[in-house]
Scaffold this motif. Structure first.
Motif, PDB file in Angstrom:
ATOM      1  N   LEU A  51       0.828  -1.204   0.000  1.00  0.00           N
ATOM      2  CA  LEU A  51       0.000   0.000   0.000  1.00  0.00           C
ATOM      3  C   LEU A  51       0.865   1.258   0.000  1.00  0.00           C
ATOM      4  O   LEU A  51       0.624   2.197  -0.761  1.00  0.00           O
ATOM      5  CB  LEU A  51      -0.934  -0.004   1.209  1.00  0.00           C
ATOM      6  N   VAL A  52       1.901   1.271   0.837  1.00  0.00           N
ATOM      7  CA  VAL A  52       2.796   2.433   0.919  1.00  0.00           C
ATOM      8  C   VAL A  52       3.503   2.642  -0.414  1.00  0.00           C
ATOM      9  O   VAL A  52       3.582   3.760  -0.923  1.00  0.00           O
ATOM     10  CB  VAL A  52       3.806   2.270   2.079  1.00  0.00           C
ATOM     11  N   ARG A  53       4.011   1.578  -0.995  1.00  0.00           N
ATOM     12  CA  ARG A  53       4.712   1.687  -2.288  1.00  0.00           C
ATOM     13  C   ARG A  53       3.759   2.210  -3.372  1.00  0.00           C
ATOM     14  O   ARG A  53       4.114   3.047  -4.192  1.00  0.00           O
ATOM     15  CB  ARG A  53       5.290   0.333  -2.672  1.00  0.00           C
ATOM     16  N   SER A  54       2.538   1.705  -3.341  1.00  0.00           N
ATOM     17  CA  SER A  54       1.534   2.148  -4.311  1.00  0.00           C
ATOM     18  C   SER A  54       1.200   3.634  -4.113  1.00  0.00           C
ATOM     19  O   SER A  54       1.026   4.375  -5.091  1.00  0.00           O
ATOM     20  CB  SER A  54       0.285   1.291  -4.157  1.00  0.00           C
ATOM     21  N   ARG A  55       1.101   4.069  -2.860  1.00  0.00           N
ATOM     22  CA  ARG A  55       0.818   5.480  -2.588  1.00  0.00           C
ATOM     23  C   ARG A  55       1.949   6.374  -3.080  1.00  0.00           C
ATOM     24  O   ARG A  55       1.711   7.447  -3.613  1.00  0.00           O
ATOM     25  CB  ARG A  55       0.588   5.701  -1.100  1.00  0.00           C
ATOM     26  N   ILE A  56       3.188   5.949  -2.867  1.00  0.00           N
ATOM     27  CA  ILE A  56       4.332   6.739  -3.339  1.00  0.00           C
ATOM     28  C   ILE A  56       4.256   6.889  -4.850  1.00  0.00           C
ATOM     29  O   ILE A  56       4.345   7.992  -5.391  1.00  0.00           O
ATOM     30  CB  ILE A  56       5.662   6.079  -2.910  1.00  0.00           C
ATOM     31  N   PRO A 116      17.690   7.671  -8.730  1.00  0.00           N
ATOM     32  CA  PRO A 116      16.476   7.197  -9.403  1.00  0.00           C
ATOM     33  C   PRO A 116      16.334   5.671  -9.347  1.00  0.00           C
ATOM     34  O   PRO A 116      15.225   5.165  -9.208  1.00  0.00           O
ATOM     35  CB  PRO A 116      16.643   7.684 -10.845  1.00  0.00           C
ATOM     36  N   SER A 117      17.438   4.950  -9.421  1.00  0.00           N
ATOM     37  CA  SER A 117      17.342   3.478  -9.378  1.00  0.00           C
ATOM     38  C   SER A 117      16.907   3.007  -7.989  1.00  0.00           C
ATOM     39  O   SER A 117      16.125   2.059  -7.877  1.00  0.00           O
ATOM     40  CB  SER A 117      18.663   2.832  -9.792  1.00  0.00           C
ATOM     41  N   THR A 118      17.380   3.682  -6.932  1.00  0.00           N
ATOM     42  CA  THR A 118      16.952   3.320  -5.575  1.00  0.00           C
ATOM     43  C   THR A 118      15.460   3.571  -5.422  1.00  0.00           C
ATOM     44  O   THR A 118      14.718   2.724  -4.907  1.00  0.00           O
ATOM     45  CB  THR A 118      17.746   4.123  -4.525  1.00  0.00           C
ATOM     46  N   HIS A 140      11.497  -4.010  -4.687  1.00  0.00           N
ATOM     47  CA  HIS A 140      12.771  -4.704  -4.754  1.00  0.00           C
ATOM     48  C   HIS A 140      13.790  -4.169  -3.755  1.00  0.00           C
ATOM     49  O   HIS A 140      14.931  -4.611  -3.733  1.00  0.00           O
ATOM     50  CB  HIS A 140      13.339  -4.648  -6.178  1.00  0.00           C
ATOM     51  N   ARG A 141      13.378  -3.209  -2.958  1.00  0.00           N
ATOM     52  CA  ARG A 141      14.258  -2.661  -1.932  1.00  0.00           C
ATOM     53  C   ARG A 141      13.405  -2.293  -0.720  1.00  0.00           C
ATOM     54  O   ARG A 141      12.313  -1.743  -0.855  1.00  0.00           O
ATOM     55  CB  ARG A 141      14.988  -1.425  -2.460  1.00  0.00           C
TER      56      ARG A 141
END
Length: 191
Positions: free
Chosen positions: A12-17, A39-41, A49-50
């Motif tokens: 959910l957090v990743r999707s919000r970002i 940008p890759s991070t 993936h991180r």
């Protein structure tokens, strides 16, 4: 950021970002520069993936113009706004938004099915109130004045003026913005 196997919150957090970045028209490069990440991070954070560290999450939230709480709050809150009916006062209220604090306001939809109070029953409190009539007619009493506000019209007034409102000719619905004094007076049950 994963804790106790809570993959749903992490996703959910990743999707919000990703969603906020996109909604703001920011590229990965733009957001990465604003929060001092590569940008890759940032891409690996968004895709899962991180792991996200707290300091990275704080910097990302700041760069997106939001709070850390807004990024991590659970997405399972009740989204249905349920009416609160008060038969004694002749009204049903749907609280749409409530902002806490001294300058906070409450936005509510109200269905009013009661006549306006008489001049001897008016209330006054610090602040301002605003409402627009969605359907029906509202009778707004300001001191000795009686003002009829029809569907499609709005009213705003200083609440230090003794006031009351009710419906005229049948039920009426309004959308109102109330300060805390107005919320206490109009939206809470009288003791």
């Amino acid at each position: 950021m994963k804790q106790d196997g809570d993959g749903d919150l992490d996703a959910l957090v990743r999707s919000r970002i990703r969603g906020l970045r996109s909604a703001l028209g920011m590229s990965l490069d733009d957001l990465a520069a604003a929060c001092y990440l590569s940008p890759s991070t940032l891409s690996r954070i968004e895709t899962g993936h991180r792991r996200i560290s707290l300091d990275q999450l704080t910097a990302i939230a700041r760069a997106l113009g939001t709070s850390l709480d807004a990024l991590v709050e659970s997405g399972d809150a009740d989204v249905v706004i349920r009416p609160r009916h008060d038969a004694e006062r002749g009204m049903t209220t749907w609280t749409l938004r409530h902002e806490a604090g001294p300058g906070g306001t409450t936005v509510a939809k109200m269905r009013i099915d009661r006549p306006v109070a008489g001049p001897d029953q008016l209330k006054a409190h610090p602040g301002f109130e605003w409402f627009t009539v969605l359907s029906g007619t509202i009778a707004l009493r300001l001191n000795e004045r009686l003002i009829l506000v029809e569907a499609g019209e709005a009213a705003e007034f200083d609440t230090m003026v003794p006031h009351a409102f009710g419906s005229k000719g049948g039920p009426a619905e309004i959308l109102g913005i109330f300060d805390h004094g107005g919320r206490r007076t109009h939206l809470r049950k009288l003791d």
